[in-house]
Design a protein around this motif. Structure first.
Motif, PDB file in Angstrom:
ATOM      1  N   UNK A 270       0.815  -1.204   0.000  1.00 58.04           N
ATOM      2  CA  UNK A 270       0.000   0.000   0.000  1.00 58.04           C
ATOM      3  C   UNK A 270       0.850   1.257   0.000  1.00 58.04           C
ATOM      4  N   UNK A 271       0.325   2.310  -0.593  1.00 60.82           N
ATOM      5  CA  UNK A 271       1.071   3.556  -0.710  1.00 60.82           C
ATOM      6  C   UNK A 271       0.107   4.734  -0.767  1.00 60.82           C
ATOM      7  N   UNK A 272       0.595   5.905  -0.387  1.00 62.24           N
ATOM      8  CA  UNK A 272      -0.207   7.124  -0.520  1.00 62.24           C
ATOM      9  C   UNK A 272      -0.103   7.689  -1.934  1.00 62.24           C
ATOM     10  N   UNK A 273       0.766   7.103  -2.753  1.00 58.41           N
ATOM     11  CA  UNK A 273       0.957   7.557  -4.134  1.00 58.41           C
ATOM     12  C   UNK A 273       0.236   6.621  -5.104  1.00 58.41           C
ATOM     13  N   UNK A 274      -0.066   7.127  -6.279  1.00 55.33           N
ATOM     14  CA  UNK A 274      -0.712   6.311  -7.308  1.00 55.33           C
ATOM     15  C   UNK A 274       0.162   5.113  -7.671  1.00 55.33           C
ATOM     16  N   UNK A 275      -0.500   4.038  -8.075  1.00 59.96           N
ATOM     17  CA  UNK A 275       0.192   2.858  -8.621  1.00 59.96           C
ATOM     18  C   UNK A 275       1.212   2.255  -7.660  1.00 59.96           C
ATOM     19  N   UNK A 276       0.948   2.366  -6.372  1.00 59.23           N
ATOM     20  CA  UNK A 276       1.817   1.766  -5.349  1.00 59.23           C
ATOM     21  C   UNK A 276       3.263   2.255  -5.440  1.00 59.23           C
ATOM     22  N   UNK A 277       3.471   3.488  -5.872  1.00 60.71           N
ATOM     23  CA  UNK A 277       4.828   4.014  -6.001  1.00 60.71           C
ATOM     24  C   UNK A 277       5.413   4.356  -4.638  1.00 60.71           C
ATOM     25  N   UNK A 278       6.745   4.185  -4.523  1.00 55.94           N
ATOM     26  CA  UNK A 278       7.420   4.522  -3.270  1.00 55.94           C
ATOM     27  C   UNK A 278       7.395   6.010  -2.983  1.00 55.94           C
ATOM     28  N   UNK A 279       7.395   6.808  -4.027  1.00 57.96           N
ATOM     29  CA  UNK A 279       7.374   8.271  -3.898  1.00 57.96           C
ATOM     30  C   UNK A 279       6.632   8.839  -5.097  1.00 57.96           C
ATOM     31  N   UNK A 280       6.192  10.076  -4.980  1.00 57.39           N
ATOM     32  CA  UNK A 280       5.458  10.704  -6.072  1.00 57.39           C
ATOM     33  C   UNK A 280       6.424  11.099  -7.185  1.00 57.39           C
ATOM     34  N   UNK A 281       5.896  11.117  -8.398  1.00 59.84           N
ATOM     35  CA  UNK A 281       6.708  11.628  -9.515  1.00 59.84           C
ATOM     36  C   UNK A 281       6.637  13.151  -9.521  1.00 59.84           C
ATOM     37  N   UNK A 282       7.716  13.796  -9.975  1.00 64.11           N
ATOM     38  CA  UNK A 282       8.945  13.243 -10.580  1.00 64.11           C
ATOM     39  C   UNK A 282      10.010  12.846  -9.570  1.00 64.11           C
ATOM     40  N   UNK A 283       9.729  13.016  -8.264  1.00 65.18           N
ATOM     41  CA  UNK A 283      10.775  12.813  -7.264  1.00 65.18           C
ATOM     42  C   UNK A 283      11.260  11.367  -7.224  1.00 65.18           C
TER      43      UNK A 283
END
Length: 333
Positions: A270-283
């Motif tokens: 689970x993630x607070x970002x879309x698509x289970x990303x570790x961090x938000x883009x572009x970061x």
């Protein structure tokens, strides 16, 4: 008198163990069979005078275990595999040890036993629930060896076994004919030991465990695995691409950091970002592609408010080459 009986009991056990304790170096070189499992069970019980009498002789004495007997007869264990298969036949004594002493005081009239409230003496059985977790699991593993479930060859070195989890913590054999937890109940059972995973699955982006569309065992081999975190498959990417087949490749132009481990960019539970990303883009992308910070300094603000995938949509890999002016990459075509 009791002290005398105790000394005699210890002497009997010592005499039973004496052949094992008096083995010389010469004897070790000879081929001699070890004692059958049932003899070791008698030693564990501490009553060498107990004998195996069979399930029918046990349950025919009283009504106390009627429901358990009925559930067992409709279970996978109770199907009683045919002897010609060479596989073990399972009955009550397979787990509880010899039962002759438990029913010795009962009459052959089960109605009389019920009327007098006489039940079997369970104290003469293996004290299963008070055995160490490793010993509890050995009771199951003596049948569920590599022949019936090959993955159990990894059990003793698995995180579950090393953290003193036994088979009984997950499998409740007396709660009904279904002797393992259902897939619908699995998440709740796993969350009882893994609350941090339950919290992650409550985040905005998550795998559909809460919706009962997938389950823990779809990704994890709970009995043991050669992978970290009990993952199925040979690599983390192989585990993920069982469902996400379009990301499997191989591609002519691959994203180097994701060829083996999807968790370089994604957090699985689970993630607070879309698509289970570790961090938000572009970061997320800039953690590796730091060169863009130097080459795009005049438009740095614009870079931070855009997503890399607006242009680089095929981030997992592509077979389509990018225009020559931009070089090879994962641009959208």
């Amino acid at each position: 008198m009791s002290a005398l009986l105790l000394r005699r009991g210890k002497f009997v056990i010592l005499m039973a163990l004496f052949p094992l304790l008096s083995v010389s170096c010469a004897d070790l070189k000879q081929s001699k069979p070890i004692l059958p499992i049932r003899d070791y069970e008698k030693m564990i019980v501490g009553r060498l005078d107990a004998e195996y009498v069979g399930t029918n002789n046990c349950v025919s004495k009283c009504h106390a275990h009627d429901k358990i007997t009925d559930d067992f007869s409709h279970s996978l264990h109770g199907e009683q595999i045919k002897p010609e298969t060479g596989l073990p036949l399972v009955n009550c004594e397979s787990c509880h040890g010899p039962g002759s002493l438990a029913i010795a005081h009962l009459s052959d009239d089960r109605e009389e036993n019920t009327r007098l409230k006489k039940k079997c003496d369970t104290s003469t059985f293996l004290d299963i629930m008070h055995l160490p977790p490793q010993a509890q699991s050995l009771i199951c593993l003596k049948c569920h060896s590599a022949a019936s479930m090959p993955v159990l060859s990894h059990w003793n070195a698995s995180p579950h076994a090393l953290h003193e989890v036994s088979c009984f913590d997950c499998h409740k054999l007396h709660q009904g004919p279904q002797q393992k937890v259902s897939r619908q109940q699995m998440s709740e059972m796993c969350f009882s030991c893994h609350p941090e995973v339950q919290a992650e699955n409550s985040l905005f982006s998550h795998h559909p465990l809460r919706e009962k569309k997938m389950f823990c065992v779809d990704c994890h081999e709970v009995h043991g695995s050669t992978q970290d975190r009990l993952l199925r498959g040979n690599t983390p990417k192989e585990t993920c691409t069982r469902c996400h087949m379009e990301k499997q490749g191989p591609f002519a132009f691959e994203h180097g950091d994701v060829t083996e481990n999807c968790m370089n960019c994604h957090t699985p539970h689970g993630s607070v970002n879309n698509n289970l990303l570790n961090a938000a883009m572009p970061f997320l992308c800039l953690q590796c592609h730091t060169g863009h910070l130097a080459t795009n300094t005049p438009g740095l603000k614009q870079l931070f408010v855009n997503r890399c995938t607006d242009c680089h949509s095929q981030v997992h890999g592509t077979d389509t080459p990018s225009p020559a002016i931009t070089g090879r990459g994962t641009l959208r075509q």
